[in-house]
Design a protein around this motif. Structure first.
Motif, mmCIF file in Angstrom:
data_model
loop_
_atom_site.group_PDB
_atom_site.id
_atom_site.type_symbol
_atom_site.label_atom_id
_atom_site.label_comp_id
_atom_site.label_asym_id
_atom_site.label_seq_id
_atom_site.Cartn_x
_atom_site.Cartn_y
_atom_site.Cartn_z
ATOM 1 N N TYR A 104 0.832 -1.200 0.000
ATOM 2 C CA TYR A 104 0.000 0.000 0.000
ATOM 3 C C TYR A 104 0.868 1.252 0.000
ATOM 4 O O TYR A 104 1.843 1.365 0.749
ATOM 5 C CB TYR A 104 -0.849 0.039 1.265
ATOM 6 C CG TYR A 104 -2.154 -0.711 1.222
ATOM 7 C CD1 TYR A 104 -3.221 -0.287 0.435
ATOM 8 C CD2 TYR A 104 -2.341 -1.839 2.030
ATOM 9 C CE1 TYR A 104 -4.426 -0.959 0.439
ATOM 10 C CE2 TYR A 104 -3.551 -2.522 2.045
ATOM 11 C CZ TYR A 104 -4.590 -2.077 1.248
ATOM 12 O OH TYR A 104 -5.791 -2.744 1.249
ATOM 13 N N GLY A 105 0.489 2.225 -0.829
ATOM 14 C CA GLY A 105 1.098 3.542 -0.783
ATOM 15 C C GLY A 105 2.537 3.609 -1.230
ATOM 16 O O GLY A 105 3.166 4.660 -1.118
ATOM 17 N N VAL A 106 3.074 2.505 -1.768
ATOM 18 C CA VAL A 106 4.488 2.471 -2.155
ATOM 19 C C VAL A 106 4.679 2.060 -3.603
ATOM 20 O O VAL A 106 5.400 2.723 -4.354
ATOM 21 C CB VAL A 106 5.293 1.530 -1.226
ATOM 22 C CG1 VAL A 106 6.730 1.361 -1.720
ATOM 23 C CG2 VAL A 106 5.279 2.046 0.202
ATOM 24 N N ASN A 107 4.030 0.967 -4.014
ATOM 25 C CA ASN A 107 4.354 0.462 -5.355
ATOM 26 C C ASN A 107 3.140 0.006 -6.170
ATOM 27 O O ASN A 107 3.315 -0.655 -7.186
ATOM 28 C CB ASN A 107 5.393 -0.665 -5.270
ATOM 29 C CG ASN A 107 4.875 -1.894 -4.526
ATOM 30 O OD1 ASN A 107 3.734 -1.933 -4.077
ATOM 31 N ND2 ASN A 107 5.735 -2.889 -4.383
ATOM 32 N N ILE A 108 1.925 0.363 -5.743
ATOM 33 C CA ILE A 108 0.742 0.032 -6.544
ATOM 34 C C ILE A 108 0.223 1.327 -7.167
ATOM 35 O O ILE A 108 -0.332 2.185 -6.465
ATOM 36 C CB ILE A 108 -0.369 -0.620 -5.705
ATOM 37 C CG1 ILE A 108 0.189 -1.787 -4.881
ATOM 38 C CG2 ILE A 108 -1.501 -1.099 -6.610
ATOM 39 C CD1 ILE A 108 -0.830 -2.417 -3.970
ATOM 40 N N PRO A 109 0.376 1.522 -8.453
ATOM 41 C CA PRO A 109 -0.050 2.784 -9.075
ATOM 42 C C PRO A 109 -1.558 3.002 -8.962
ATOM 43 O O PRO A 109 -2.340 2.045 -8.856
ATOM 44 C CB PRO A 109 0.367 2.613 -10.541
ATOM 45 C CG PRO A 109 1.413 1.546 -10.527
ATOM 46 C CD PRO A 109 1.050 0.625 -9.418
ATOM 47 N N ARG A 110 -1.963 4.248 -9.014
ATOM 48 C CA ARG A 110 -3.382 4.582 -8.965
ATOM 49 C C ARG A 110 -4.123 3.992 -10.161
ATOM 50 O O ARG A 110 -5.341 3.766 -10.110
ATOM 51 C CB ARG A 110 -3.539 6.110 -8.942
ATOM 52 C CG ARG A 110 -4.849 6.620 -8.337
ATOM 53 C CD ARG A 110 -6.002 6.636 -9.332
ATOM 54 N NE ARG A 110 -5.697 7.395 -10.530
ATOM 55 C CZ ARG A 110 -5.887 8.701 -10.647
ATOM 56 N NH1 ARG A 110 -6.354 9.400 -9.635
ATOM 57 N NH2 ARG A 110 -5.603 9.308 -11.783
ATOM 58 N N THR A 111 -3.418 3.685 -11.241
ATOM 59 C CA THR A 111 -4.049 3.147 -12.443
ATOM 60 C C THR A 111 -4.531 1.716 -12.270
ATOM 61 O O THR A 111 -5.285 1.212 -13.105
ATOM 62 C CB THR A 111 -3.057 3.205 -13.618
ATOM 63 O OG1 THR A 111 -1.816 2.594 -13.218
ATOM 64 C CG2 THR A 111 -2.782 4.639 -14.029
ATOM 65 N N VAL A 112 -4.081 1.026 -11.204
ATOM 66 C CA VAL A 112 -4.563 -0.328 -10.934
ATOM 67 C C VAL A 112 -5.929 -0.225 -10.263
ATOM 68 O O VAL A 112 -6.072 0.393 -9.207
ATOM 69 C CB VAL A 112 -3.570 -1.094 -10.038
ATOM 70 C CG1 VAL A 112 -4.126 -2.472 -9.682
ATOM 71 C CG2 VAL A 112 -2.219 -1.226 -10.733
ATOM 72 N N ALA A 113 -6.963 -0.807 -10.879
ATOM 73 C CA ALA A 113 -8.327 -0.712 -10.354
ATOM 74 C C ALA A 113 -8.411 -1.319 -8.945
ATOM 75 O O ALA A 113 -7.725 -2.294 -8.646
ATOM 76 C CB ALA A 113 -9.290 -1.439 -11.294
ATOM 77 N N PRO A 114 -9.217 -0.717 -8.053
ATOM 78 C CA PRO A 114 -10.072 0.459 -8.256
ATOM 79 C C PRO A 114 -9.355 1.788 -7.975
ATOM 80 O O PRO A 114 -10.007 2.826 -7.903
ATOM 81 C CB PRO A 114 -11.190 0.227 -7.246
ATOM 82 C CG PRO A 114 -10.505 -0.457 -6.109
ATOM 83 C CD PRO A 114 -9.470 -1.343 -6.734
ATOM 84 N N GLY A 115 -8.054 1.775 -7.779
ATOM 85 C CA GLY A 115 -7.300 3.015 -7.592
ATOM 86 C C GLY A 115 -7.206 3.496 -6.169
ATOM 87 O O GLY A 115 -6.630 4.553 -5.908
ATOM 88 N N LEU A 116 -7.735 2.725 -5.209
ATOM 89 C CA LEU A 116 -7.747 3.151 -3.796
ATOM 90 C C LEU A 116 -6.684 2.370 -3.023
ATOM 91 O O LEU A 116 -6.977 1.549 -2.153
ATOM 92 C CB LEU A 116 -9.142 2.909 -3.200
ATOM 93 C CG LEU A 116 -10.305 3.563 -3.934
ATOM 94 C CD1 LEU A 116 -11.636 3.114 -3.348
ATOM 95 C CD2 LEU A 116 -10.197 5.077 -3.874
ATOM 96 N N TRP A 117 -5.406 2.640 -3.323
ATOM 97 C CA TRP A 117 -4.304 1.829 -2.788
ATOM 98 C C TRP A 117 -3.342 2.619 -1.904
ATOM 99 O O TRP A 117 -2.231 2.160 -1.677
ATOM 100 C CB TRP A 117 -3.529 1.197 -3.947
ATOM 101 C CG TRP A 117 -4.347 0.301 -4.811
ATOM 102 C CD1 TRP A 117 -4.742 0.535 -6.097
ATOM 103 C CD2 TRP A 117 -4.900 -0.965 -4.472
ATOM 104 N NE1 TRP A 117 -5.494 -0.508 -6.572
ATOM 105 C CE2 TRP A 117 -5.615 -1.448 -5.597
ATOM 106 C CE3 TRP A 117 -4.859 -1.747 -3.315
ATOM 107 C CZ2 TRP A 117 -6.272 -2.674 -5.603
ATOM 108 C CZ3 TRP A 117 -5.524 -2.973 -3.328
ATOM 109 C CH2 TRP A 117 -6.218 -3.419 -4.452
ATOM 110 N N GLY A 118 -3.743 3.776 -1.431
ATOM 111 C CA GLY A 118 -2.860 4.555 -0.570
ATOM 112 C C GLY A 118 -3.637 5.258 0.517
ATOM 113 O O GLY A 118 -4.828 5.584 0.351
ATOM 114 N N GLY A 119 -2.981 5.512 1.637
ATOM 115 C CA GLY A 119 -3.659 6.061 2.797
ATOM 116 C C GLY A 119 -3.845 7.560 2.801
ATOM 117 O O GLY A 119 -4.592 8.081 3.634
ATOM 118 N N TYR A 120 -3.199 8.295 1.882
ATOM 119 C CA TYR A 120 -3.442 9.732 1.784
ATOM 120 C C TYR A 120 -4.769 9.935 1.045
ATOM 121 O O TYR A 120 -4.842 10.565 -0.011
ATOM 122 C CB TYR A 120 -2.340 10.410 0.980
ATOM 123 C CG TYR A 120 -1.003 10.616 1.633
ATOM 124 C CD1 TYR A 120 -0.512 9.775 2.616
ATOM 125 C CD2 TYR A 120 -0.178 11.668 1.224
ATOM 126 C CE1 TYR A 120 0.743 9.963 3.170
ATOM 127 C CE2 TYR A 120 1.082 11.872 1.766
ATOM 128 C CZ TYR A 120 1.538 11.009 2.735
ATOM 129 O OH TYR A 120 2.784 11.205 3.269
#
Length: 376
Positions: free
Chosen positions: A127-143
């Motif tokens: 999370y928040g390090v190496n999964i781009p936002r383009t990977v569905a559904p795009g909710l992969w970071g804590g900010y």
């Protein structure tokens, strides 16, 4: 169960040194998945390295791996699998392990070898390090206001009485506990911690809770060294005022059984091997940034002293003791969180951290705040 919002605001690292505020649609979770409403996310030095492009090319990226929140929605099967329900407070580990590769099967899921071609990854997802936002559904970071929690994620319940600012320390405290576990700290042993930043201060607390007989904090910022005593340190050494090895021997009981480096600097890693006794253990827990290299003298530092040098990566196995310690509220954890910002003020938060301004220790973001900076 549907969510109360259709979109989630988030911070986006669009490219190196480029911060934007964006929105992503919030889908209903699949059967085994959950949706978490993020209530706090800690800012880590790793986030600044990511923005600068020092850790790969994950852009566009929603950063943030030190997040806690409440369950907003669940798939049909998610509750039975996880033992949590809507409204529960949770921490989610940053690693998304496959649970089937050799490293996961041996319990070292922080070293997951899973390939994920969709994300362009040739090893474990974080999370928040190496999964781009383009990977569905795009909710992969804590900010962000919301975050997706797939079935493979590792979820921990947080008691409701733990304040959100304190709960946000779960991940860095788990990192500290993993370092203590890697060191194999035994009751009565002496432990030196280099770098009294948030992780270093929490490492002192974890060492004390593991039964260390003597805890020494080493650093260069006196306000943090003073705070280290409130987190279990018996002695503190300011490297700007004393030769650290000399002070350790003369005033703090001698070289230590265990030395844990939590500063994230090559110089601190080199220093660590000189502060441990013959036959002792050194744990390197601070990330120095891609490309950093450290040199030890093969014979004088390592071979003839037969010390163990052990890296400690991420937080596997550390969340359970971390949350237990936070919930007991025996230490002044709230004192570590000195600054709180909203999503729109991430650049200002980074400026405070980089300038070491206003006696900053730990900065957290409240994704739902519209008030800008508040002093904790």
């Amino acid at each position: 169960m549907t969510t109360s919002r259709t979109t989630s605001r988030h911070v986006l690292f669009a490219a190196p040194d480029r911060i934007e505020i964006d929105e992503t649609p919030v889908p209903d979770p699949a059967d085994g998945d959950m949706l978490v409403r993020v209530r706090r996310v800690g800012i880590c030095a790793t986030d600044l390295h990511l923005l600068a492009g020092h850790i790969g090319e994950p852009f566009p990226l929603v950063p943030g791996h030190e997040f806690v929140g409440e369950v907003a929605a669940m798939g049909v099967a998610a509750g039975a699998d996880r033992g949590v329900g809507v409204g529960d407070h949770v921490a989610v580990e940053m690693s998304l392990p496959c649970r089937s590769c050799p490293r996961c099967r041996e319990g070292r899921y922080n070293l997951c070898d899973r390939d994920d071609p969709a994300a362009g990854l040739d090893r474990g997802r974080q999370y928040g390090v190496n999964i781009p936002r383009t990977v569905a559904p795009g909710l992969w970071g804590g900010y962000a206001q919301y975050l997706t929690v797939p079935a493979e994620a590792i979820v921990h319940h947080i008691p409701h009485h733990v304040p959100w600012d304190v709960a946000a320390l779960a991940e860095p405290l788990a990192v500290a506990y993993r370092a203590i576990a890697r060191a194999g700290v035994r009751p009565g042993e002496s432990v030196a911690v280099i770098g009294p930043g948030p992780v270093g201060l929490l490492t002192a607390a974890a060492a004390r809770s593991a039964g260390a007989g003597r805890v020494v904090a080493v650093g260069t910022r006196q306000n943090r060294l003073d705070l280290a005593r409130r987190f279990g340190a018996d002695h503190t050494i300011n490297g700007r005022e004393r030769d650290v090895r000399e002070a350790l021997v003369d005033d703090a009981g001698g070289l230590c059984d265990v030395v844990i480096e939590a500063a994230g600097r090559v110089e601190a890693q080199q220093q660590a091997v000189g502060l441990v006794r013959r036959g002792g253990r050194v744990v390197l827990a601070g990330a120095c940034g891609a490309g950093a290299s450290v040199t030890f003298r093969a014979d004088e530092d390592l071979l003839t002293r037969e010390i163990d040098v052990l890296p400690s990566f991420l937080s596997a196995g550390g969340f359970e003791p971390a949350i237990t310690l936070l919930a007991r509220a025996e230490l002044p954890f709230a004192a570590l969180v000195t600054h709180r910002f909203g999503l729109d003020d991430v650049a200002a938060a980074y400026d405070v951290i980089e300038r070491r301004d206003q006696d900053v220790i730990k900065v957290v973001l409240d994704p739902w705040s519209t008030d800008g900076f508040t002093r904790s």
